[in-house]
Design a protein around this motif. Structure first.
Motif, PDB file in Angstrom:
ATOM      1  N   ILE A  19      -1.959   0.737  -0.187  1.00  0.00           N
ATOM      2  CA  ILE A  19      -1.424   0.686  -1.557  1.00  0.00           C
ATOM      3  C   ILE A  19       0.040   1.112  -1.561  1.00  0.00           C
ATOM      4  CG2 ILE A  19      -1.540   1.806  -3.835  1.00  0.00           C
ATOM      5  CD1 ILE A  19      -4.645   1.765  -3.488  1.00  0.00           C
ATOM      6  N   LEU A  22       2.434  -1.712  -0.842  1.00  0.00           N
ATOM      7  CA  LEU A  22       2.441  -2.906  -1.697  1.00  0.00           C
ATOM      8  C   LEU A  22       3.726  -3.034  -2.488  1.00  0.00           C
ATOM      9  CD1 LEU A  22      -1.176  -2.911  -3.188  1.00  0.00           C
ATOM     10  CD2 LEU A  22      -0.265  -4.343  -1.356  1.00  0.00           C
ATOM     11  N   PHE A  27       2.079  -4.681  -8.403  1.00  0.00           N
ATOM     12  CA  PHE A  27       0.912  -3.815  -8.374  1.00  0.00           C
ATOM     13  C   PHE A  27       0.373  -3.458  -9.767  1.00  0.00           C
ATOM     14  CE2 PHE A  27      -1.121   0.422  -7.514  1.00  0.00           C
ATOM     15  CZ  PHE A  27      -2.241  -0.102  -6.880  1.00  0.00           C
ATOM     16  N   ILE A  68      -7.732  -2.323  -0.425  1.00  0.00           N
ATOM     17  CA  ILE A  68      -6.865  -2.001  -1.568  1.00  0.00           C
ATOM     18  C   ILE A  68      -7.671  -2.039  -2.858  1.00  0.00           C
ATOM     19  CG2 ILE A  68      -4.953  -2.899  -2.980  1.00  0.00           C
ATOM     20  CD1 ILE A  68      -3.723  -3.846  -0.207  1.00  0.00           C
ATOM     21  N   SER A  72      -8.589   1.208  -5.162  1.00  0.00           N
ATOM     22  CA  SER A  72      -8.129   1.222  -6.561  1.00  0.00           C
ATOM     23  C   SER A  72      -9.296   1.437  -7.512  1.00  0.00           C
ATOM     24  CB  SER A  72      -7.401  -0.076  -6.894  1.00  0.00           C
ATOM     25  OG  SER A  72      -6.254  -0.230  -6.084  1.00  0.00           O
ATOM     26  N   LYS A 102       3.536   4.600  -7.165  1.00  0.00           N
ATOM     27  CA  LYS A 102       2.165   4.065  -7.254  1.00  0.00           C
ATOM     28  C   LYS A 102       1.287   4.997  -8.100  1.00  0.00           C
ATOM     29  CE  LYS A 102       2.905   0.478  -4.595  1.00  0.00           C
ATOM     30  NZ  LYS A 102       4.133   0.726  -3.891  1.00  0.00           N
TER      31      LYS A 102
END
Length: 197
Positions: A19, A22, A27, A68, A72, A102
């Motif tokens: 993550i 990314l 995202f 991912i 999440s 993030k």
């Protein structure tokens, strides 16, 4: 200090690393889609075509994309389970080494959709079957002629369970001592539920 929401397993650590790598501009859209489908039981987050497009958009292979997505979903489910406040969620995400940008994206999505997600998840049952009815009867087994006047009482409890598509009955037989022990356990459960109200 709040209890830790996350146990930093190898799997979670790998997901967080992916993550963190990314594209930050794409995202938030992915997170919005994930949280939008979080409460829909049994439905895949993305179709195979959509997953292929996501792999291309984020320059990851299908295994890494799944990691991912799983990470999440896990983070958002834990936020819902703990009904996390934004500041606490931010700190918890930093504790698992999620980069600030993030972490902020998770917190923004959670702040926007968290209340509705939590309410919907409260309505969802954790188990596929729920108790629908309880029936009981007492049995008394009399002694055989070769033995003394021994009587063995027992209780038979029939639990009617109902699922979304099917029903079933479960029969339990208890001696006096077993029934008393079961009753004690139910009393403990009841007192803990009462304490949560």
């Amino acid at each position: 200090m709040a209890a830790s929401m996350f146990n930093l397993t190898t799997r979670l650590k790998n997901g967080v690393t992916l993550i963190n790598e990314l594209d930050s501009s794409r995202f938030p859209l992915l997170l919005s889609r994930i949280i939008g489908k979080l409460t829909i039981k049994g439905e895949k987050l993305f179709s195979e075509d959509e997953q292929a497009k996501l792999c291309s958009a984020f320059s990851v292979d299908s295994n890494n994309l799944q990691s991912i997505l799983d990470t999440s979903v896990f983070i958002l489910e834990q936020a819902a389970y703990h009904t996390a406040k934004p500041a606490i969620l931010t700190q918890q995400l930093k504790n698992i080494q999620l980069l600030d940008d993030k972490a902020k994206m998770f917190v923004n999505v959670w702040t926007t959709h968290g209340k509705s997600v939590t309410e919907e998840l409260k309505q969802r049952s954790l188990t596929p079957m729920q108790l629908d009815s309880v029936k009981w009867k007492l049995n008394l087994q009399m002694a055989e002629s070769s033995k003394s006047n021994l009587k063995t009482p027992s209780a038979v409890v029939e639990l009617g369970l109902k699922g979304s598509k099917e029903s079933e009955n479960v029969c339990l037989e208890f001696t006096h001592e077993e029934l008393y022990s079961f009753y004690d356990q139910l009393e403990k459960i009841k007192s803990q539920l009462d304490a949560l109200r």
